[in-house]
Design an enzyme around this catalytic site. Structure first.
Site, PDB file in Angstrom:
ATOM      1  N   ASN A 126      -2.274  18.306 -20.395  1.00 19.09           N
ATOM      2  CA  ASN A 126      -3.113  17.166 -21.445  1.00 19.09           C
ATOM      3  C   ASN A 126      -2.806  17.284 -23.369  1.00 19.09           C
ATOM      4  O   ASN A 126      -3.586  17.317 -24.034  1.00 19.09           O
ATOM      5  CB  ASN A 126      -4.483  16.985 -20.584  1.00 19.09           C
ATOM      6  CG  ASN A 126      -4.121  15.172 -20.369  1.00 19.09           C
ATOM      7  OD1 ASN A 126      -3.159  14.387 -21.109  1.00 19.09           O
ATOM      8  ND2 ASN A 126      -4.271  15.457 -18.660  1.00 19.09           N
ATOM      9  N   HIS A 141       5.456   8.317 -27.613  1.00 17.27           N
ATOM     10  CA  HIS A 141       4.883   8.875 -26.568  1.00 17.27           C
ATOM     11  C   HIS A 141       4.634  10.717 -27.217  1.00 17.27           C
ATOM     12  O   HIS A 141       4.182  11.529 -28.101  1.00 17.27           O
ATOM     13  CB  HIS A 141       4.550   8.706 -24.876  1.00 17.27           C
ATOM     14  CG  HIS A 141       3.854   9.759 -24.598  1.00 17.27           C
ATOM     15  ND1 HIS A 141       2.885   9.820 -24.907  1.00 17.27           N
ATOM     16  CD2 HIS A 141       3.791  10.801 -24.009  1.00 17.27           C
ATOM     17  CE1 HIS A 141       2.153  11.045 -23.967  1.00 17.27           C
ATOM     18  NE2 HIS A 141       2.917  11.401 -23.110  1.00 17.27           N
ATOM     19  N   ARG A 148      -4.858  21.152 -13.546  1.00 14.93           N
ATOM     20  CA  ARG A 148      -4.210  20.820 -14.185  1.00 14.93           C
ATOM     21  C   ARG A 148      -4.237  19.589 -15.723  1.00 14.93           C
ATOM     22  O   ARG A 148      -3.137  19.838 -16.209  1.00 14.93           O
ATOM     23  CB  ARG A 148      -3.523  19.409 -13.112  1.00 14.93           C
ATOM     24  CG  ARG A 148      -2.448  18.125 -13.640  1.00 14.93           C
ATOM     25  CD  ARG A 148      -2.095  17.607 -11.925  1.00 14.93           C
ATOM     26  NE  ARG A 148      -0.795  16.827 -12.630  1.00 14.93           N
ATOM     27  CZ  ARG A 148      -0.529  15.725 -11.408  1.00 14.93           C
ATOM     28  NH1 ARG A 148      -0.090  15.801 -10.451  1.00 14.93           N
ATOM     29  NH2 ARG A 148       0.920  14.347 -12.368  1.00 14.93           N
ATOM     30  N   HIS A 189      -2.987  15.558 -25.583  1.00 14.21           N
ATOM     31  CA  HIS A 189      -2.522  13.966 -25.177  1.00 14.21           C
ATOM     32  C   HIS A 189      -3.857  13.181 -25.502  1.00 14.21           C
ATOM     33  O   HIS A 189      -3.805  12.580 -25.583  1.00 14.21           O
ATOM     34  CB  HIS A 189      -2.785  14.043 -23.707  1.00 14.21           C
ATOM     35  CG  HIS A 189      -1.068  14.145 -23.473  1.00 14.21           C
ATOM     36  ND1 HIS A 189      -0.026  16.042 -23.307  1.00 14.21           N
ATOM     37  CD2 HIS A 189       0.169  13.630 -22.595  1.00 14.21           C
ATOM     38  CE1 HIS A 189       1.011  15.251 -22.627  1.00 14.21           C
ATOM     39  NE2 HIS A 189       0.863  13.988 -22.244  1.00 14.21           N
ATOM     40  N   HIS A 227      -2.862  10.199 -27.598  1.00 10.88           N
ATOM     41  CA  HIS A 227      -3.044   8.742 -26.941  1.00 10.88           C
ATOM     42  C   HIS A 227      -4.029   7.826 -27.381  1.00 10.88           C
ATOM     43  O   HIS A 227      -3.706   6.865 -27.758  1.00 10.88           O
ATOM     44  CB  HIS A 227      -4.078   8.977 -25.224  1.00 10.88           C
ATOM     45  CG  HIS A 227      -3.308   8.760 -23.889  1.00 10.88           C
ATOM     46  ND1 HIS A 227      -4.019   9.879 -22.610  1.00 10.88           N
ATOM     47  CD2 HIS A 227      -1.980   9.552 -24.141  1.00 10.88           C
ATOM     48  CE1 HIS A 227      -3.205  10.501 -21.847  1.00 10.88           C
ATOM     49  NE2 HIS A 227      -1.477  10.341 -22.819  1.00 10.88           N
ATOM     50  N   GLU A 263       7.564  18.116 -25.546  1.00 10.72           N
ATOM     51  CA  GLU A 263       6.919  18.019 -24.246  1.00 10.72           C
ATOM     52  C   GLU A 263       7.194  19.449 -23.625  1.00 10.72           C
ATOM     53  O   GLU A 263       6.105  20.023 -23.429  1.00 10.72           O
ATOM     54  CB  GLU A 263       6.562  16.754 -22.853  1.00 10.72           C
ATOM     55  CG  GLU A 263       6.582  15.002 -23.140  1.00 10.72           C
ATOM     56  CD  GLU A 263       4.787  15.572 -22.343  1.00 10.72           C
ATOM     57  OE1 GLU A 263       4.463  16.724 -22.049  1.00 10.72           O
ATOM     58  OE2 GLU A 263       4.018  14.491 -22.923  1.00 10.72           O
ATOM     59  N   ARG A 295       0.826  -0.886   0.027  1.00  2.61           N
ATOM     60  CA  ARG A 295       0.071  -0.222   0.030  1.00  2.61           C
ATOM     61  C   ARG A 295       0.982   1.502  -0.285  1.00  2.61           C
ATOM     62  O   ARG A 295       0.556   2.196   0.279  1.00  2.61           O
ATOM     63  CB  ARG A 295      -1.258  -0.179   1.351  1.00  2.61           C
ATOM     64  CG  ARG A 295      -1.441  -1.345   0.908  1.00  2.61           C
ATOM     65  CD  ARG A 295      -3.580  -0.684   1.850  1.00  2.61           C
ATOM     66  NE  ARG A 295      -3.754  -2.021   2.314  1.00  2.61           N
ATOM     67  CZ  ARG A 295      -4.193  -2.816   2.993  1.00  2.61           C
ATOM     68  NH1 ARG A 295      -3.549  -3.142   3.514  1.00  2.61           N
ATOM     69  NH2 ARG A 295      -4.775  -3.881   2.751  1.00  2.61           N
ATOM     70  N   LYS A 305       6.145  22.675 -15.229  1.00  2.00           N
ATOM     71  CA  LYS A 305       4.771  21.720 -14.664  1.00  2.00           C
ATOM     72  C   LYS A 305       4.622  21.475 -12.499  1.00  2.00           C
ATOM     73  O   LYS A 305       3.673  21.448 -11.979  1.00  2.00           O
ATOM     74  CB  LYS A 305       5.293  20.081 -15.309  1.00  2.00           C
ATOM     75  CG  LYS A 305       4.494  18.789 -14.758  1.00  2.00           C
ATOM     76  CD  LYS A 305       5.078  17.877 -15.493  1.00  2.00           C
ATOM     77  CE  LYS A 305       4.232  16.794 -15.071  1.00  2.00           C
ATOM     78  NZ  LYS A 305       3.406  15.699 -15.339  1.00  2.00           N
ATOM     79  N   GLU A 351      -6.028  16.940  -9.996  1.00  2.00           N
ATOM     80  CA  GLU A 351      -6.182  16.940 -11.613  1.00  2.00           C
ATOM     81  C   GLU A 351      -7.598  16.876 -11.735  1.00  2.00           C
ATOM     82  O   GLU A 351      -8.554  16.554 -11.923  1.00  2.00           O
ATOM     83  CB  GLU A 351      -5.665  16.000 -13.057  1.00  2.00           C
ATOM     84  CG  GLU A 351      -6.339  16.391 -13.695  1.00  2.00           C
ATOM     85  CD  GLU A 351      -5.707  15.600 -15.455  1.00  2.00           C
ATOM     86  OE1 GLU A 351      -4.510  15.340 -15.066  1.00  2.00           O
ATOM     87  OE2 GLU A 351      -6.160  15.365 -15.964  1.00  2.00           O
ATOM     88  N   LYS A 358       2.028  11.346 -11.775  1.00  2.00           N
ATOM     89  CA  LYS A 358       1.594  10.268 -11.584  1.00  2.00           C
ATOM     90  C   LYS A 358       2.438   9.148 -12.229  1.00  2.00           C
ATOM     91  O   LYS A 358       3.029   9.443 -12.995  1.00  2.00           O
ATOM     92  CB  LYS A 358       0.673  11.265 -13.327  1.00  2.00           C
ATOM     93  CG  LYS A 358      -0.533  12.030 -13.426  1.00  2.00           C
ATOM     94  CD  LYS A 358      -1.041  12.692 -14.490  1.00  2.00           C
ATOM     95  CE  LYS A 358      -2.320  13.398 -14.426  1.00  2.00           C
ATOM     96  NZ  LYS A 358      -2.926  13.746 -15.344  1.00  2.00           N
TER      97      LYS A 358
END
Lengths: 360, 360
Positions: B242, B262, B238, B245, B249, B182, B118, B224, B234, B140
């Site tokens: 993206n 990517h 935030r 993205h 994606h 990026e 955890r 960032k 987010e 993330k």
């Protein structure tokens, strides 16, 4: 109907306990929030209660994922059908996952909710005594690994927990007893008056007397909620909740998940922790007798399985999550209602309970 | 050497950027804390840098897990070798996972760290430009699902990020360009002066000029870090990160993970977002030209793959994590340095970029 609040700041949530709660549509709808929901249940519980829950979801986009029943299925792989349903159905970040079932369903569903799109809303409807008093409270979610129980998981608090005490009427006797192990645990940790109450009412609980059952659930949840509120991430006192669990997890992992019920293993583990505390000189023999007697009346095993010898026990216990920098920590008793987390115990006391499985 | 702080209260952490940082044992040891560590790397990066990092771990119990290289391996299954090593080696809750590699290694290692027992300590040593400016900042973590990119994951902040700019000297040209996508993104979102600077220094960056590279990484991370500090989970702004993205994606998932890098997909996605913003009347044609020109100079593709037609793009985009209650949200531009997250766009403008892949 009783409502308890688990006080975790922005992550606080209510636990509502009472007969017939499954028919309370308002309670469920309020906890959902968004406009879609996915219920996760298992093949034993779904035929009994799924339709009653689904009836409250009219107007929402929803579906159900029904898993096989049992601790043996609580692995990373079991997440596949849940994630597939969520993605195929285009369920977004505002969706709610509803766990309808026992502790295994709750742990799996909670972990799926913790990790789907990095976290979505989560609601618990526990239908076993064990889940009602333990796994639905506190935000621990996760799955097992072949080498250790609950080794993969996350902390993820539910938005609400809804306990319908009438679901216990369909619970097999063996599972009722397993749940009582966790109930007895709260008395042992820091609520001696509750332990006394249990000694007087254990037969009412076994007979599923509604008032006794409601009181036991409420008091157990209140005990757990208080400990969790003080230490959400288990950096300290929360580890007390693991009384009986280091021994118990070793039994579950060593015997193969699902052979011993979690509560049965914890019951036996509490006996072992108590016997070790006596060997340590911390607990009186008469207290051990009271503990063993209550466990036996709750129809819980107090003898560890002969299949596990001391070296195997040690090996299994060495991967416990409470191990820090190589030191095993155990929850032991300085009395009924006085549990402590400690790595300062006499190795001989541990030897004593591991090498004489019929001890005390 | 530059140090930036990502300001997240109790979860704040430093990003240290400079040449030769890999040889700074103190920095690494300080971030580890406990007495054990497991390095996760891949078969491309490990032969280059693993021994140098391991040299700093003397006196700690440690080992390395070397994964196959590539986005195609970023699945739930890839966690198995990591969890197996952790459990077989009896690594406890005080252990530290160290990600040594690009964004894929960072995402996987971070997710393993978020979920092992955890949550355990986590340290990033990103060795690609993309990881240095993007995936190492912001917490993330996660893996892909066949039906959607990064759909399974968690927020888990590292204890520290150590960027050795000299690692870029071994980076293939194609990956350097992917990282620049990026970098350009930060200029487009809310740093027009940085976009201007990039127009003047893109050739220096492609030539891996140390001063230019260090400045670009530092400014990207600062951008960032500022956005993440304002909205860690987010729930709002935030999502600006993206930009490019949602289209990107879709390209990555639709073409098969690993076919497009990517950064390449994001570069193309930024062109698509910019072209859509022009169709929307929000961005000037001259600005689109500047954007496309900079992307092209960075050797990034600006034409979406012909294999993906508009219906397939729409289907792939419908599982985006920014979709809320059925509404697609996109990051679009009101100018260079003025990105917005919005679901209020003209469907015709989206049609325009999806049905004319050679648009603009």
């Amino acid at each position: 109907m009783k409502t308890l609040n688990v006080d975790l700041g922005a992550r606080s949530y209510p636990i509502t306990i009472g007969p017939g709660m499954l028919d309370d549509a308002d309670m469920l709808r309020e906890a959902i929030g968004g406009n879609s929901a996915v219920i996760v249940s298992n093949e034993t519980v779904a035929p009994l209660y799924l339709k009653r829950v689904e009836a409250h979801l009219k107007g929402l986009r929803h579906e159900a994922v029904v898993l096989p029943d049992g601790e043996a299925y609580k692995t990373l792989t079991i997440l596949d059908p849940i994630f597939n349903a969520l993605l195929k159905g285009h369920y977004d970040r505002n969706t709610t996952l509803i766990a309808l079932g026992g502790g295994v369903v709750g742990d799996i569903t909670g972990f799926a909710a913790a990790t789907y799109q990095r976290g979505v809303n989560f609601l618990q409807i526990p239908t076993t005594l064990l889940a009602q008093v333990d796994s639905s409270v506190g935000g621990k979610t996760g799955v097992n690994h072949p080498l250790g129980k609950n080794m993969i998981g996350a902390f993820h608090q539910p938005k609400a927990v809804i306990v319908d005490t009438e679901t216990l009427n369909t619970l097999p006797d063996r599972e009722l007893s397993a749940g009582l192990a966790e109930v007895i645990k709260y008395g042992l940790i820091n609520d001696a008056p509750f332990f006394d109450w249990l000694e007087h009412h254990i037969d009412d609980l076994l007979a599923r007397d509604p008032d006794a059952v409601t009181y036991a659930i409420e008091r157990s949840c209140a005990n757990k909620a208080q400990i969790v509120a003080a230490d959400e991430r288990e950096t300290g006192t929360r580890a007390l909740l693991n009384l009986g669990h280091t021994f118990g997890h070793a039994i579950e992992t060593g015997m193969g998940y699902g052979q011993w019920l979690h509560g049965e293993a914890v019951g036996c583990g509490m006996h072992m922790a108590a016997a070790m505390s006596v060997a340590q000189g911390w607990l009186e023999n008469g207290e051990l007798t009271r503990i063993d007697r209550l466990l036996a009346r709750a129809k819980l095993p107090v003898t560890p399985p002969l299949e596990l010898d001391a070296p195997r026990f040690r090996e299994l216990m060495s991967v416990d999550k409470k191990v820090l920098d190589g030191h095993l920590r155990l929850v032991l008793l300085h009395g009924i209602g006085r549990a402590v987390v400690t790595s300062e115990f006499d190795p001989a006391a541990l030897d004593f309970v591991l090498t004489r499985p019929d001890a005390a």
